[in-house]
Enzyme design. Structure first.
Site, PDB file in Angstrom:
ATOM      1  N   LYS A 213      -0.363   5.609   8.351  1.00 23.15           N
ATOM      2  CA  LYS A 213       0.241   5.722   7.009  1.00 23.15           C
ATOM      3  C   LYS A 213      -0.858   5.830   5.952  1.00 23.15           C
ATOM      4  O   LYS A 213      -0.813   6.686   5.068  1.00 23.15           O
ATOM      5  CB  LYS A 213       1.107   4.484   6.730  1.00 23.15           C
TER       6      LYS A 213
ATOM      7  N   THR B 214       0.876  -1.177   0.000  1.00 24.59           N
ATOM      8  CA  THR B 214       0.000   0.000   0.000  1.00 24.59           C
ATOM      9  C   THR B 214       0.913   1.228   0.000  1.00 24.59           C
ATOM     10  O   THR B 214       1.676   1.425   0.959  1.00 24.59           O
ATOM     11  CB  THR B 214      -0.888   0.028   1.262  1.00 24.59           C
TER      12      THR B 214
ATOM     13  N   LYS C 284      -7.986   1.007  -2.824  1.00 24.23           N
ATOM     14  CA  LYS C 284      -7.536   0.572  -1.492  1.00 24.23           C
ATOM     15  C   LYS C 284      -7.499   1.761  -0.516  1.00 24.23           C
ATOM     16  O   LYS C 284      -7.950   1.677   0.631  1.00 24.23           O
ATOM     17  CB  LYS C 284      -6.146  -0.070  -1.627  1.00 24.23           C
TER      18      LYS C 284
HETATM   19  P1  NAD Z   1       6.082  -5.550   7.492  1.00 22.41           P
HETATM   20  O1  NAD Z   1       6.813  -4.340   7.928  1.00 22.41           O
HETATM   21  O2  NAD Z   1       5.774  -6.622   8.463  1.00 22.41           O
HETATM   22  O3  NAD Z   1       6.887  -6.240   6.271  1.00 22.41           O
HETATM   23  C1  NAD Z   1       7.635  -5.546   5.293  1.00 22.41           C
HETATM   24  C2  NAD Z   1       8.835  -6.408   4.938  1.00 22.41           C
HETATM   25  O4  NAD Z   1       9.565  -5.745   3.883  1.00 22.41           O
HETATM   26  C3  NAD Z   1       9.815  -6.581   6.106  1.00 22.41           C
HETATM   27  O5  NAD Z   1      10.146  -7.944   6.259  1.00 22.41           O
HETATM   28  C4  NAD Z   1      11.028  -5.750   5.679  1.00 22.41           C
HETATM   29  O6  NAD Z   1      12.267  -6.253   6.175  1.00 22.41           O
HETATM   30  C5  NAD Z   1      10.949  -5.873   4.167  1.00 22.41           C
HETATM   31  N1  NAD Z   1      11.689  -4.819   3.487  1.00 22.41           N
HETATM   32  C6  NAD Z   1      11.722  -3.492   3.794  1.00 22.41           C
HETATM   33  N2  NAD Z   1      12.531  -2.843   2.926  1.00 22.41           N
HETATM   34  C7  NAD Z   1      13.020  -3.774   2.070  1.00 22.41           C
HETATM   35  C8  NAD Z   1      13.906  -3.733   0.975  1.00 22.41           C
HETATM   36  N3  NAD Z   1      14.467  -2.571   0.585  1.00 22.41           N
HETATM   37  N4  NAD Z   1      14.210  -4.880   0.322  1.00 22.41           N
HETATM   38  C9  NAD Z   1      13.642  -6.051   0.708  1.00 22.41           C
HETATM   39  N5  NAD Z   1      12.792  -6.159   1.770  1.00 22.41           N
HETATM   40  C10 NAD Z   1      12.488  -5.040   2.426  1.00 22.41           C
HETATM   41  O7  NAD Z   1       4.751  -5.010   6.794  1.00 22.41           O
HETATM   42  P2  NAD Z   1       3.392  -5.831   6.525  1.00 22.41           P
HETATM   43  O8  NAD Z   1       2.491  -5.747   7.696  1.00 22.41           O
HETATM   44  O9  NAD Z   1       3.754  -7.165   5.956  1.00 22.41           O
HETATM   45  O10 NAD Z   1       2.735  -4.892   5.404  1.00 22.41           O
HETATM   46  C11 NAD Z   1       3.231  -4.854   4.076  1.00 22.41           C
HETATM   47  C12 NAD Z   1       2.333  -3.956   3.236  1.00 22.41           C
HETATM   48  O11 NAD Z   1       0.993  -4.475   3.252  1.00 22.41           O
HETATM   49  C13 NAD Z   1       2.235  -2.511   3.741  1.00 22.41           C
HETATM   50  O12 NAD Z   1       2.207  -1.649   2.640  1.00 22.41           O
HETATM   51  C14 NAD Z   1       0.908  -2.487   4.481  1.00 22.41           C
HETATM   52  O13 NAD Z   1       0.313  -1.191   4.500  1.00 22.41           O
HETATM   53  C15 NAD Z   1       0.091  -3.463   3.653  1.00 22.41           C
HETATM   54  N6  NAD Z   1      -0.997  -4.122   4.397  1.00 22.41           N
HETATM   55  C16 NAD Z   1      -0.755  -4.643   5.632  1.00 22.41           C
HETATM   56  C17 NAD Z   1      -1.797  -5.266   6.333  1.00 22.41           C
HETATM   57  C18 NAD Z   1      -1.569  -5.845   7.715  1.00 22.41           C
HETATM   58  O14 NAD Z   1      -2.560  -6.231   8.369  1.00 22.41           O
HETATM   59  N7  NAD Z   1      -0.339  -5.957   8.186  1.00 22.41           N
HETATM   60  C19 NAD Z   1      -3.072  -5.352   5.752  1.00 22.41           C
HETATM   61  C20 NAD Z   1      -3.275  -4.841   4.468  1.00 22.41           C
HETATM   62  C21 NAD Z   1      -2.218  -4.221   3.804  1.00 22.41           C
END
Ligand code: NAD
Length: 350
Positions: free
Chosen positions: A285, A133, A208
């Protein structure tokens, strides 16, 4: 003619496997579950599939790798140290990153330069799916860069949270061309149940962000109403049941109610001290993405701006709530009320 980089000739075997290989970059709370479903279901369809995982935190890749091999000892899976390696290895590349800065750097500094160095045919067969997102404008620019390098790309943000990611029941809101959507559909169907083509590049994110704008505002007003009901002496289960079968009903009332014991037989995050849901920090965010988008579009967002301000105050005043479910805004309102403080947002027309 495209230049052939040194690693190209050194990786002929790897490139031969590229059509059957899928890379997943970003193995956080969502990505870990999504990659697990994607890979395990692909494996069930085609036993000679290859998988590659990549994360900025090497331990996240290692954890996934070990977990997956434990479940599927025959699986052909490897760890890529960088997004470049992950792109070189696979014709399909899925990304699930925190937000705009990470997507910008992973694509513009890793994936896109790698695609530009690939032979044209390999670049043309490549599909990038970004489920992060993030800002619509950033997503559109990144997609344009990917498309200019010859590959296809969709934005495919998700709704359904970690529970939906684990169960493989996510909703994907997809932006991109008709052909990119068709190309991405089988991969998305391994991770989700509803796959909706919302329009051209950026449209999935637009949808979204509008959804989460509504959700973020609703969760606050549900907290306000439940707190008011409590002050009036109403049993939270009675109030949740009344609203749940009346015109005020919404997901924040009947699924994600913020008050313990309000939903007998259900287990919303408030029953676990607000652990395991959608983090307040992520909601903040998303409210920021909505207010940015409305400034660009020139539409009014008084409630969205107020909600953004409130989530920001929650995190500033109670930092422990940043990683807890965003329904903990109820806890914040309750604490303010117990301390005799008023929470107000100013309304003005300028
Ligand atoms: P998170 O922070 O748990 O996971 C993100 C991952 O990306 C981490 O493992 C991090 O190490 C990795 N990362 C960061 N920078 C990187 C890079 N340069 N290269 C490779 N890996 C990298 O986040 P999440 O909860 O998994 O959410 C991910 C996305 O999904 C976000 O945009 C969030 O808004 C969206 N989202 C999350 C949820 C939820 O319930 N958690 C629900 C819907 C949407």
């Amino acid at each position: 003619m495209r230049p052939s980089p040194r690693w190209f000739s050194q990786s002929l075997n790897r490139l031969a496997m590229r059509p059957k290989s899928t890379s997943f970059i970003g193995l956080g709370r969502m990505g870990h579950e999504m990659a697990y479903n994607l890979f395990s279901k692909q494996l069930a369809h085609s036993s000679d599939s290859h998988f590659v995982v990549c994360d900025a935190i090497p331990e996240a890749s290692r954890r996934f790798y070990q977990n997956f091999l434990k479940q599927f000892p025959e699986a052909q899976i490897s760890i890529a140290a960088t997004p470049e390696e992950a792109t070189l290895a696979s014709q399909t590349v899925v990304t699930m990153l925190p937000s705009s800065p990470q997507v910008r750097s992973v694509y513009n500094e890793g994936i896109v330069p790698t695609l530009r160095n690939l032979p044209e045919e390999l670049a043309r067969n490549t599909l990038c799916i970004d489920s992060t997102t993030l800002d619509v404008e950033v997503a559109r620019t990144v997609a344009q860069n990917v498309i200019q390098s010859g590959a296809q790309m969709v934005d495919a943000p998700v709704s359904g949270g970690v529970t939906g990611a684990k169960a493989g029941t996510l909703a994907f809101l997809v932006g991109g061309t008709e052909s990119a959507f068709k190309y991405a559909h089988p991969f998305l169907s391994f991770m989700g149940q509803k796959i909706i083509h919302c329009g051209p590049s950026g449209a999935g994110l637009g949808a979204k962000i509008c959804n989460n704008l509504i959700l973020g505002v609703q969760q606050i007003v549900v907290g306000e109403a439940m707190l008011l009901g409590n002050k009036l002496g109403l049993d939270p289960a009675v109030l949740a049941s009344v609203v749940g079968s009346s015109t005020g009903n919404c997901w924040s009332v009947s699924t994600n109610n913020p008050v313990p014991n309000s939903l007998p037989g259900k287990s919303p995050p408030c029953e676990r001290d607000y652990e395991g849901g959608f983090a307040t920090g992520l909601m903040l965010k998303d409210m920021g993405l909505a207010t940015n988008l409305s400034s660009l579009a020139g539409t009014p967002l008084p409630l969205g701006e107020a909600a953004e301000h409130i989530y920001s105050q929650v995190i500033q005043e109670q930092p422990a709530l940043e990683r807890k479910d965003f329904s903990s805004v109820y806890q914040y309102l309750k604490d303010m009320s117990q301390q005799g403080k008023k929470v107000r947002v100013r309304y003005e027309i300028v």
